[in-house]
Design a protein around this motif. Sequence first.
Motif, PDB file in Angstrom:
ATOM      1  N   ILE A  38       3.366   1.931   7.838  1.00 28.58           N
ATOM      2  CA  ILE A  38       4.543   1.794   6.974  1.00 28.58           C
ATOM      3  C   ILE A  38       4.385   0.585   6.064  1.00 28.58           C
ATOM      4  CG2 ILE A  38       7.024   1.269   6.962  1.00 28.58           C
ATOM      5  CD1 ILE A  38       7.162   2.944   9.619  1.00 28.58           C
ATOM      6  N   VAL A  39       3.945  -0.529   6.623  1.00 33.06           N
ATOM      7  CA  VAL A  39       3.726  -1.742   5.839  1.00 33.06           C
ATOM      8  C   VAL A  39       2.736  -1.466   4.702  1.00 33.06           C
ATOM      9  CG1 VAL A  39       2.678  -4.043   5.897  1.00 33.06           C
ATOM     10  CG2 VAL A  39       4.301  -3.374   7.674  1.00 33.06           C
ATOM     11  N   CYS A  40       1.628  -0.859   5.044  1.00 31.33           N
ATOM     12  CA  CYS A  40       0.591  -0.585   4.044  1.00 31.33           C
ATOM     13  C   CYS A  40       1.086   0.371   2.967  1.00 31.33           C
ATOM     14  CB  CYS A  40      -0.657  -0.010   4.717  1.00 31.33           C
ATOM     15  SG  CYS A  40      -1.521  -1.169   5.797  1.00 31.33           S
ATOM     16  N   GLU A  41       1.817   1.371   3.358  1.00 34.46           N
ATOM     17  CA  GLU A  41       2.337   2.337   2.381  1.00 34.46           C
ATOM     18  C   GLU A  41       3.357   1.674   1.463  1.00 34.46           C
ATOM     19  OE1 GLU A  41       2.608   5.892   0.334  1.00 34.46           O
ATOM     20  OE2 GLU A  41       1.115   5.193   1.771  1.00 34.46           O
ATOM     21  N   ALA A  42       4.233   0.867   2.023  1.00 32.64           N
ATOM     22  CA  ALA A  42       5.219   0.156   1.200  1.00 32.64           C
ATOM     23  C   ALA A  42       4.522  -0.818   0.253  1.00 32.64           C
ATOM     24  CB  ALA A  42       6.219  -0.575   2.092  1.00 32.64           C
ATOM     25  N   ALA A  43       3.504  -1.503   0.734  1.00 30.73           N
ATOM     26  CA  ALA A  43       2.764  -2.451  -0.107  1.00 30.73           C
ATOM     27  C   ALA A  43       2.042  -1.731  -1.241  1.00 30.73           C
ATOM     28  CB  ALA A  43       1.776  -3.239   0.740  1.00 30.73           C
ATOM     29  N   ARG A  44       1.551  -0.551  -0.962  1.00 24.25           N
ATOM     30  CA  ARG A  44       0.850   0.229  -1.987  1.00 24.25           C
ATOM     31  C   ARG A  44       1.762   0.531  -3.171  1.00 24.25           C
ATOM     32  NH1 ARG A  44       0.003   5.393  -3.490  1.00 24.25           N
ATOM     33  NH2 ARG A  44       1.441   6.254  -1.970  1.00 24.25           N
ATOM     34  N   LYS A  45       3.050   0.652  -2.892  1.00 18.39           N
ATOM     35  CA  LYS A  45       4.009   1.010  -3.937  1.00 18.39           C
ATOM     36  C   LYS A  45       4.545  -0.192  -4.713  1.00 18.39           C
ATOM     37  CE  LYS A  45       5.307   5.214  -1.591  1.00 18.39           C
ATOM     38  NZ  LYS A  45       6.357   5.991  -0.960  1.00 18.39           N
ATOM     39  N   LEU A  46       4.160  -1.398  -4.306  1.00 15.33           N
ATOM     40  CA  LEU A  46       4.615  -2.586  -5.036  1.00 15.33           C
ATOM     41  C   LEU A  46       3.969  -2.621  -6.421  1.00 15.33           C
ATOM     42  CD1 LEU A  46       4.367  -5.385  -2.326  1.00 15.33           C
ATOM     43  CD2 LEU A  46       6.454  -4.351  -3.236  1.00 15.33           C
ATOM     44  N   PRO A  47       4.703  -3.076  -7.411  1.00 12.41           N
ATOM     45  CA  PRO A  47       4.106  -3.220  -8.753  1.00 12.41           C
ATOM     46  C   PRO A  47       2.983  -4.262  -8.743  1.00 12.41           C
ATOM     47  CG  PRO A  47       6.513  -3.467  -8.833  1.00 12.41           C
ATOM     48  CD  PRO A  47       6.115  -3.421  -7.388  1.00 12.41           C
TER      49      PRO A  47
END
Length: 105
Positions: A38-47
């Motif tokens: 979840i952390v990695c997926e959320a980070a991937r979506k950061l601008p």
Amino acid sequence: MDILRSTSRVLSLVEGRSFDEFSQDEMRRMAAERYLEIVCEAARKLPDELKHEAIDIDWRKMTDFANRLRHAYHAIDAEIVWDIIHHHIPPLRSFAERRIGAANS
């Protein structure tokens, strides 16, 4: 918020535990891996602009690790997960706290 929430949860999973306790507790390890995903997926979506504020975080490795969690889950090494939780999650959590604090001010 997903990064902050999931980093808190993954850190709580290892708090007060040794590596041996963690590595032998399959449910705890699996929960930690899911929170890391979840952390990695959320980070991937950061601008990208936000990511440039934290050059000490290896954003590419996070994406690569998320892919391993999704596609090579059978080959995840508990030592790698332990290392990520103890060495890479705290700076990421601090970054998330700073950014959320800045957004709320």
